[in-house]
Design an enzyme around this catalytic site. Structure first.
Site, mmCIF file in Angstrom:
data_model
loop_
_atom_site.group_PDB
_atom_site.id
_atom_site.type_symbol
_atom_site.label_atom_id
_atom_site.label_comp_id
_atom_site.label_asym_id
_atom_site.label_seq_id
_atom_site.Cartn_x
_atom_site.Cartn_y
_atom_site.Cartn_z
ATOM 1 N N ILE A 67 -4.432 33.221 -9.757
ATOM 2 C CA ILE A 67 -3.531 32.346 -10.500
ATOM 3 C C ILE A 67 -2.348 33.073 -11.118
ATOM 4 C CG2 ILE A 67 -5.253 30.570 -10.971
ATOM 5 C CD1 ILE A 67 -5.647 31.818 -13.736
ATOM 6 N N ASN A 93 -9.645 28.536 -18.205
ATOM 7 C CA ASN A 93 -10.764 29.358 -18.651
ATOM 8 C C ASN A 93 -10.660 30.821 -18.220
ATOM 9 O OD1 ASN A 93 -13.763 29.969 -19.278
ATOM 10 N ND2 ASN A 93 -13.598 30.332 -17.067
ATOM 11 N N TYR A 157 -6.069 41.599 -25.793
ATOM 12 C CA TYR A 157 -6.873 40.427 -25.449
ATOM 13 C C TYR A 157 -6.818 39.384 -26.553
ATOM 14 C CZ TYR A 157 -10.996 37.585 -24.377
ATOM 15 O OH TYR A 157 -11.838 36.543 -24.116
ATOM 16 N N GLY A 158 -7.040 39.833 -27.798
ATOM 17 C CA GLY A 158 -7.014 38.910 -28.931
ATOM 18 C C GLY A 158 -5.666 38.242 -29.103
ATOM 19 N N ILE A 190 -20.948 35.268 -25.976
ATOM 20 C CA ILE A 190 -21.631 34.422 -25.008
ATOM 21 C C ILE A 190 -22.222 35.311 -23.915
ATOM 22 C CG2 ILE A 190 -21.385 32.510 -23.375
ATOM 23 C CD1 ILE A 190 -20.878 31.670 -26.263
#
Length: 257
Positions: A67, A93, A157-158, A190
């Site tokens: 993508i 996602n 990332y954050g 997760i």
């Protein structure tokens, strides 16, 4: 989308696009939508992983695509319309995480995270915008609960995930007059393959899990299905008066001292 006939069929035949559907949260999201009767275009870089995601669920159509590549967002929208004739839900996602403290941030790794986590959702939403307007659909961005406070070693990332939440709030206001809702689901720790994909050793992963459990008031790591439940239910018409929110699914980690 049809109404209820004895049971909730509000997502039956809905057309859903899910990025990062080859494993983890994305796979669980694709499964949950398909189990609700939706038709799902499952995106990811690895065709074999997408085939596993689609196994046993006829409603899932795999589409291997990067993508972040030029033209990919347009190709995704075209494929979804060719498969389903409409787009009701876009789930952003897919994500890349590379742990690097300031002073050791690699420019190419930083570009990869920004391209995957922030730029791709932006241009996918833009490419799918007209079908989403026509369907009065929903964009669900998957960010992270960790972006609400300092996160040593994860600044890039954050920052991309905090930026994604800002896009959620802004797009919610921009698109509300068109009947399009935009929401974020922000997972905490997760049980997924993201640490393995980031190249962590088994020992490092075990230590990471111990640290994460210690910071979660509920004392455990979450499951992908628990995040998928929120993604799917926020996309249902029953959530039609909900937009611009960031829902933390993190066992209370983001509100604990």
């Amino acid at each position: 989308m049809s109404g209820r006939t004895g049971q909730d069929e509000s997502l039956r035949d809905a057309a859903v696009v899910v990025t990062g559907a080859g494993s983890g949260i994305g796979r669980s999201v694709a499964h949950a939508f398909a189990d609700a009767g939706a038709r799902v275009l499952a995106l990811g870089r690895r065709a074999a992983k997408l085939t596993e995601t689609a196994r046993g669920r006829q409603g899932i159509r795999p589409f291997a695509v990067d993508i972040t590549e030029p033209g990919a967002p347009e190709a995704v929208a075209e494929r979804a319309l060719a498969e389903f004739g409409r787009i009701d839900v876009l789930v952003n996602n897919a994500a890349v995480v590379v742990r690097s403290p300031l002073g050791r941030i690699d420019p190419e790794q930083a570009r990869q995270q920004v391209a995957t986590n922030l730029m791709a959702p932006m241009f996918l939403a833009q490419s799918c915008l007209e079908p989403l307007r026509a369907a009065r659909g929903t964009i669900v961005n998957v960010s992270t609960a960790g972006a609400v406070r300092g996160w040593p070693g994860n600044s890039v990332y954050g920052a991309t995930k905090a930026g994604l939440d800002f896009l959620t709030r802004t797009w919610a206001v921009e698109l509300a007059p068109h009947g399009v809702r935009v929401v974020s689901v922000a997972p905490g720790p997760i049980e997924t393959e993201i640490a393995e994909n980031a190249g962590f050793s088994e020992e490092r992963i075990a230590e990471l899990r111990r640290t994460q459990r210690a910071r979660v008031p509920m004392g455990r790591i979450g499951q992908p299905e628990e995040v998928a439940w929120w993604v799917v239910n926020l996309a249902r018409p029953h959530s039609g008066f909900t937009t611009g929110v960031v829902v933390a699914v993190d066992g209370g980690a983001s509100v604990a001292m």
